[in-house]
Write an enzyme that holds these catalytic residues in place. Sequence first.
Site, mmCIF file in Angstrom:
data_model
loop_
_atom_site.group_PDB
_atom_site.id
_atom_site.type_symbol
_atom_site.label_atom_id
_atom_site.label_comp_id
_atom_site.label_asym_id
_atom_site.label_seq_id
_atom_site.Cartn_x
_atom_site.Cartn_y
_atom_site.Cartn_z
ATOM 1 N N CYS A 11 21.746 42.748 -0.614
ATOM 2 C CA CYS A 11 20.296 42.466 -0.743
ATOM 3 C C CYS A 11 20.844 42.212 -2.278
ATOM 4 C CB CYS A 11 20.151 43.756 -0.378
ATOM 5 S SG CYS A 11 20.986 45.160 -1.098
ATOM 6 N N ASN A 14 22.305 46.393 -4.037
ATOM 7 C CA ASN A 14 23.316 47.008 -3.351
ATOM 8 C C ASN A 14 23.478 48.286 -3.521
ATOM 9 O OD1 ASN A 14 26.835 47.262 -2.978
ATOM 10 N ND2 ASN A 14 25.070 47.335 -1.614
ATOM 11 N N CYS A 16 20.185 49.774 -2.293
ATOM 12 C CA CYS A 16 18.710 50.907 -1.366
ATOM 13 C C CYS A 16 18.724 50.004 -0.062
ATOM 14 C CB CYS A 16 17.176 50.304 -2.246
ATOM 15 S SG CYS A 16 16.704 50.438 -3.860
ATOM 16 N N ARG A 17 18.957 48.822 0.412
ATOM 17 C CA ARG A 17 18.505 47.479 1.211
ATOM 18 C C ARG A 17 19.774 47.911 2.274
ATOM 19 N NH1 ARG A 17 15.216 43.745 -0.205
ATOM 20 N NH2 ARG A 17 16.707 43.168 -2.091
ATOM 21 N N SER A 18 20.422 47.534 1.269
ATOM 22 C CA SER A 18 22.288 46.676 1.877
ATOM 23 C C SER A 18 22.784 48.271 2.056
ATOM 24 C CB SER A 18 22.748 45.646 1.223
ATOM 25 O OG SER A 18 22.811 45.904 0.023
ATOM 26 N N ASP A 126 11.862 45.208 -0.721
ATOM 27 C CA ASP A 126 12.348 45.823 -1.212
ATOM 28 C C ASP A 126 11.809 47.186 -1.418
ATOM 29 O OD1 ASP A 126 13.925 46.789 -3.684
ATOM 30 O OD2 ASP A 126 13.710 45.012 -4.475
HETATM 31 P P1 4NP Z 1 18.431 46.583 -3.247
HETATM 32 O O1 4NP Z 1 16.934 47.113 -4.262
HETATM 33 O O2 4NP Z 1 18.576 45.287 -3.150
HETATM 34 O O3 4NP Z 1 17.679 46.807 -2.123
HETATM 35 O O4 4NP Z 1 19.470 47.136 -3.543
HETATM 36 C C1 4NP Z 1 16.882 46.816 -5.405
HETATM 37 C C2 4NP Z 1 17.805 47.806 -6.443
HETATM 38 C C3 4NP Z 1 17.827 47.060 -7.651
HETATM 39 C C4 4NP Z 1 16.687 46.194 -7.832
HETATM 40 C C5 4NP Z 1 16.694 46.083 -7.850
HETATM 41 C C6 4NP Z 1 16.490 45.681 -5.824
HETATM 42 N N1 4NP Z 1 17.593 46.519 -9.430
HETATM 43 O O5 4NP Z 1 16.588 45.171 -10.464
HETATM 44 O O6 4NP Z 1 17.927 46.678 -11.063
#
Ligand code: 4NP
Length: 156
Positions: A11, A14, A16-18, A126
């Site tokens: 994702c 790294n 939240c989703r992955s 997200d």
């Molecule tokens: P993820 O979510 O891609 O599912 O881990 C996010 C976590 C942090 C950020 C963006 C998406 N960020 O911009 O910090």
Amino acid sequence: MVSPKSVLFVCLGNICRSPLAEGAFRAAALRAGLVVEIDSAGTGGWHIGDAPDPRAQTEAARHGVDITGLRARQVERADFTRFSHIFALDEANLADLRRLAPSNATAQLMLLMDLLPDAAGQSVADPYYGGPEDFAQTWGEVSAAAEALVARLIQG
Ligand code: 4NP
């Protein structure tokens, strides 16, 4: 060496989703007795070394899955030969992976939700700026995909 069954979930951050996809798939693979190398990574580098978002940890724990020990890392070129399958959580991640892939890449790149015929082509939204219900929705999506992936890998 490329393990014939080695999967990487990718994702943006790294955190939240992955990590939820990794946790769901680790649990599903364990239940099925499937031996497979599993990891997750982010296309971005803002959270390198961080544990999963506390809301993701809480959602995984609600399903009996402990992801507290995971630590964020960024995708690297070696991933494209180390893993047999790389699953992008959304379209932007997939586009970034295609751009990052070295010319000797052997990994098969796919959108995670393409594992589910009814959700093919869809992105996992997200949940970072959302609430607990968004993390619950993420879990539902990634765990359904994880079960489909286990079934596919068992078939060979
Ligand atoms: P993820 O979510 O891609 O599912 O881990 C996010 C976590 C942090 C950020 C963006 C998406 N960020 O911009 O910090």
